[in-house]
Design a protein around this motif. Structure first.
Motif, PDB file in Angstrom:
ATOM      1  N   PRO A 148      -4.203  25.404  31.577  1.00  0.00           N
ATOM      2  CA  PRO A 148      -4.403  24.642  30.338  1.00  0.00           C
ATOM      3  C   PRO A 148      -5.200  23.361  30.590  1.00  0.00           C
ATOM      4  CG  PRO A 148      -2.122  25.385  30.489  1.00  0.00           C
ATOM      5  CD  PRO A 148      -2.772  25.721  31.805  1.00  0.00           C
TER       6      PRO A 148
ATOM      7  N   MET B 226      -3.218  24.798  41.526  1.00  0.00           N
ATOM      8  CA  MET B 226      -3.450  23.446  41.018  1.00  0.00           C
ATOM      9  C   MET B 226      -3.195  23.284  39.519  1.00  0.00           C
ATOM     10  SD  MET B 226      -4.118  21.669  43.598  1.00  0.00           S
ATOM     11  CE  MET B 226      -4.683  20.160  42.805  1.00  0.00           C
TER      12      MET B 226
ATOM     13  N   PHE C 246      10.454  21.281  33.559  1.00  0.00           N
ATOM     14  CA  PHE C 246      10.764  21.459  32.142  1.00  0.00           C
ATOM     15  C   PHE C 246       9.893  22.587  31.562  1.00  0.00           C
ATOM     16  CE2 PHE C 246      10.293  20.254  27.618  1.00  0.00           C
ATOM     17  CZ  PHE C 246      11.627  20.327  27.264  1.00  0.00           C
TER      18      PHE C 246
ATOM     19  N   CYS D 104       2.075  16.844  37.792  1.00  0.00           N
ATOM     20  CA  CYS D 104       2.772  16.917  36.500  1.00  0.00           C
ATOM     21  C   CYS D 104       4.287  16.707  36.663  1.00  0.00           C
ATOM     22  CB  CYS D 104       2.511  18.273  35.870  1.00  0.00           C
ATOM     23  SG  CYS D 104       3.449  18.505  34.350  1.00  0.00           S
TER      24      CYS D 104
ATOM     25  N   PHE E 181      -0.663  22.500  37.927  1.00  0.00           N
ATOM     26  CA  PHE E 181       0.139  21.310  37.623  1.00  0.00           C
ATOM     27  C   PHE E 181      -0.378  20.093  38.394  1.00  0.00           C
ATOM     28  CE2 PHE E 181       2.958  24.824  36.517  1.00  0.00           C
ATOM     29  CZ  PHE E 181       3.447  24.409  35.287  1.00  0.00           C
TER      30      PHE E 181
ATOM     31  N   LEU F 121      -1.296  31.016  34.582  1.00  0.00           N
ATOM     32  CA  LEU F 121      -1.803  29.642  34.762  1.00  0.00           C
ATOM     33  C   LEU F 121      -2.946  29.590  35.771  1.00  0.00           C
ATOM     34  CD1 LEU F 121       1.576  27.685  34.893  1.00  0.00           C
ATOM     35  CD2 LEU F 121      -0.199  27.426  33.150  1.00  0.00           C
TER      36      LEU F 121
END
Ligand code: HEM
Length: 249
Positions: free
Chosen positions: A115, A177, A191, A186, A179, A110
Motif C-alpha cells: 500500500p 519492506m 494491529f 510501521c 511495513f 503486500l
C-alpha cells in the motif's frame, strides 16, 4: 515540581493532541500547533485505515483469482471456526496465532501490492553504495517494489505464491519492506495483522464472493485504487442462513 501525565482511556486522539502541554506547569502552552494536530490526525487516518483497507481489497481479489490458495485459507479458518462452541464466540489470541497460512497470503499480497510503496530517509553519515558516495544530510528515497521484485530475493517475483514465505527465516534482512524498516518502521504492524486476520476469518467462513469484473486495473494516488472500484457479488454461507442464495451486495 515535576509534571505528571495521565492518559484517560476515554480520550480520543484529537482530544489527546489538544490537551498535550509543555513542561511549564505554572503557565502551560499547547505542545502541538493546530497544523501539527491536523497533520498527525491525517497521518493516523491514512496510515491506520487506508493501508489495511488496501490490503483487504487486494486479498478479496487475489483469493478469488487463486482457488487453491482460497481453499487452503478456508480450510485453516474453518478448522478454527469449527472448534468454537457457537457462531458468536469471539476469536482469541491463540486462534490468531494459528492463522499462519492466512498471514503468508496477506504477506505475499503486500509483497506484490505494498500500500505504501516508498518512504524517505535522511542520511546521517556518508556511506558508499554501488561505488557512489551518498553524503550525510541527503534525503534518500526507498521503494518497497525494488526489493520485492528483486529476483535474487524472490524468484519469479511476478507470480503470486504465498508458499515463498514458508521459510521466512532464510530471507536476508530488510527483504520484506511493506511495513518499512528500522526505528521508523510501521508501529501499526501488529494491529494491521490482527485486523486483517480477523476480517479474513469472518469473510471466508461466513460469505462467498465473486468478482463482478473480469479485468480491473489499478493505479496509485499514491495508495493503490482500482479504477472501477472492486465490485463483487456476495452470498451469505450456510449455516448462518438456510435460504442462502440472497445476493447481499
Ligand atoms: C497493511 C497495513 C499497513 C501497512 C502496509 C503499513 C505500512 C507502513 C509503512 C511502509 C510505513 C513507513 C515506515 C518506514 O518509513 O520505515 C508506516 C508508518 C506508519 N504507520 Fe503503518 N502500515 C499499515 C498499518 C498501520 C496501522 C493499522 C496503523 C495504526 C493503527 C499504522 C500507523 C503508522 C504510523 C503512525 C506510521 C508513522 C511512523 C513514524 O513515522 O514513525 N500503520 N506504515
Amino acid at each position: 515540581m515535576e509534571k505528571q501525565e495521565t492518559l484517560d482511556n476515554h480520550q480520543d486522539l484529537i482530544t489527546r493532541f489538544l490537551s498535550m502541554t509543555d513542561d511549564d506547569v505554572a503557565n502551560p502552552s499547547p505542545l502541538l500547533s493546530d497544523d501539527e494536530i491536523v497533520d498527525n490526525c491525517t497521518i493516523a487516518m491514512i496510515a491506520g485505515h487506508d493501508t489495511t483497507s488496501v490490503l483487504l481489497t487486494f486479498l478479496i481479489k487475489l483469493l478469488s483469482e487463486h482457488p487453491h490458495v482460497y481453499q487452503t485459507v478456508l480450510n485453516e479458518q474453518e478448522e478454527i471456526a469449527n472448534r468454537k462452541g457457537s457462531l458468536d464466540e469471539p476469536l482469541t489470541w491463540e486462534d490468531l496465532a494459528k492463522m499462519k497460512y492466512t498471514w503468508k497470503v496477506a504477506t505475499e499480497t503486500l509483497r506484490m501490492n505494498p500500500p505504501i510503496f516508498c518512504s524517505f530517509r535522511r542520511v546521517v553519515q556518508d556511506f558508499e553504495l554501488g561505488g557512489y558516495t551518498i553524503p550525510k544530510g541527503w534525503q534518500v528515497f526507498w521503494t518497497a517494489f525494488m526489493t520485492h521484485m528483486d529476483e535474487s530475493i524472490y524468484p519469479d517475483p511476478s507470480t503470486f505464491n504465498p508458499a515463498r514465505f514458508d521459510n521466512q527465516g532464510a530471507a536476508p534482512p530488510y527483504s520484506f519492506m511493506a511495513f518499512g524498516g528500522g526505528p521508523r518502521m510501521c508501529p501499526g504492524y501488529e494491529f494491521a495483522r490482527i485486523e486483517t486476520l480477523t476480517m479474513v476469518h469472518y469473510l471466508v467462513t461466513r460469505f462467498q464472493w465473486k468478482l463482478s469484473l473480469e479485468e480491473n486495473l489499478f493505479g496509485r494516488a499514491p495508495l493503490p485504487f482500482f479504477h472501477q472500484g472492486l465490485p463483487i457479488q456476495v452470498k451469505i454461507k450456510k449455516p448462518l442462513h438456510d435460504d442462502n442464495d440472497d445476493v447481499i451486495m
